[in-house]
Design an enzyme around this catalytic site. Structure first.
Site, short mmCIF file in Angstrom:
data_model
loop_
_atom_site.label_atom_id
_atom_site.label_comp_id
_atom_site.label_asym_id
_atom_site.label_seq_id
_atom_site.Cartn_x
_atom_site.Cartn_y
_atom_site.Cartn_z
CB ALA A 64 -0.91 0.00 1.22
N GLY A 107 -0.18 -5.09 0.57
CA GLY A 107 -1.35 -5.11 -0.31
C GLY A 107 -1.07 -5.81 -1.62
CD GLU A 110 -3.70 -7.49 2.45
OE1 GLU A 110 -4.17 -7.72 3.57
OE2 GLU A 110 -3.50 -6.33 2.02
CD GLU A 130 0.30 -5.75 5.62
OE1 GLU A 130 -0.28 -5.78 4.53
OE2 GLU A 130 0.95 -6.71 6.07
#
Length: 256
Positions: A64, A107, A110, A130
């Site tokens: 992210a 991300g 993911e 994270e």
């Protein structure tokens, strides 16, 4: 410059490519919105039979974009409704193949797990880091990961924030197959082309039943499978496929 680019190397296969090379394809809100738009449109396009999701041959997505998140409050994060954007990928009825070179971190990992098949390069890297910046995965990094690799391997990844190599990802069940880095994109396209040549209705039913059955009891999942199996006998593609088998010729599947 578009943050996400869609290419059509042939009419039945779409390639969705992240296009933020200056940020190693970090996922900002613009990328997520464009991914949602493209996957919604491609899912509805009757000509598209398979989708390759890639960041290119250097990196998939480095995570992210923290610059958009660092000063945000909880309510602001909630109101972004990012899960709805991810949902457009998860609910896409077409088979999605992630072609992963380089980083698939945070991300990016993911995002890869939203695909149905992951082709990883030997030099690729999967990570959920994270925890190192004071948060946790928020787009499937605990739930999809645990379902893919099991509790103990998932716990190690999310609690330590340490990466695993493409080869390790293949061994633990996070990647469908691992190939030399230079072959990732071509192998993903090869798989997509092979799948696109198969009967689209059967492909969509297989994907839908397999995903729905994962969270159902075995009896309920078997019932879903049975009903979908029976339904496909109403398709012309079933008649064509079996007749082509008898005739010893290639079948021509139309998706009806």
């Amino acid at each position: 410059m578009d943050a996400v680019v869609v290419e059509r190397p042939n009419p039945q296969v779409a390639v969705v490519r992240l296009n933020r090379p200056e940020a190693r394809n970090a996922l900002n809100q613009q990328v997520r919105m464009q991914l949602a738009e493209h996957f919604t449109a491609l899912g509805r396009d009757p000509e598209v039979r398979a989708i390759v999701l890639t960041g290119g041959d250097k990196y998939f997505a480095a995570g992210a974009d923290l610059r958009e998140m660092a000063e945000a409050g909880a309510v602001e994060i909630m109101l972004r409704n990012t899960h709805r954007l991810w949902g457009a990928i998860a609910s896409c009825p077409k088979p999605v193949i992630a072609a992963v070179n380089g980083f698939a971190w945070g991300g990016g990992c993911e995002l890869a797990m939203h695909a149905d098949i992951i082709v990883a390069g030997e030099g690729s890297s999967f990570c959920q880091p994270e925890v190192k910046v004071g948060i946790m995965p928020g787009a499937g990094g605990t739930q999809r990961l645990a379902r893919a690799v099991g509790k103990f391997k998932a716990m190690k990844m999310v609690l330590s924030g340490q990466p695993v190599s493409g080869r390790e990802a293949g061994e633990m069940g996070l990647a469908s197959e691992v190939v030399p880095d230079a072959e990732v994109q071509s192998r993903a396209m090869e798989l997509a082309t092979q799948i696109a040549a198969l009967p689209p209705l059967a492909i969509m039913q297989i994907k839908e039943v397999l995903l729905a059955g994962q969270d159902a009891s075995l009896d309920a999942a078997l019932m879903l499978e049975r009903k979908a199996f029976q339904l496909l006998f109403a398709s012309r593609d079933q008649k064509e496929g079996m007749q082509a088998f008898f005739d010893k010729r290639p079948a021509g599947f139309e998706g009806v």
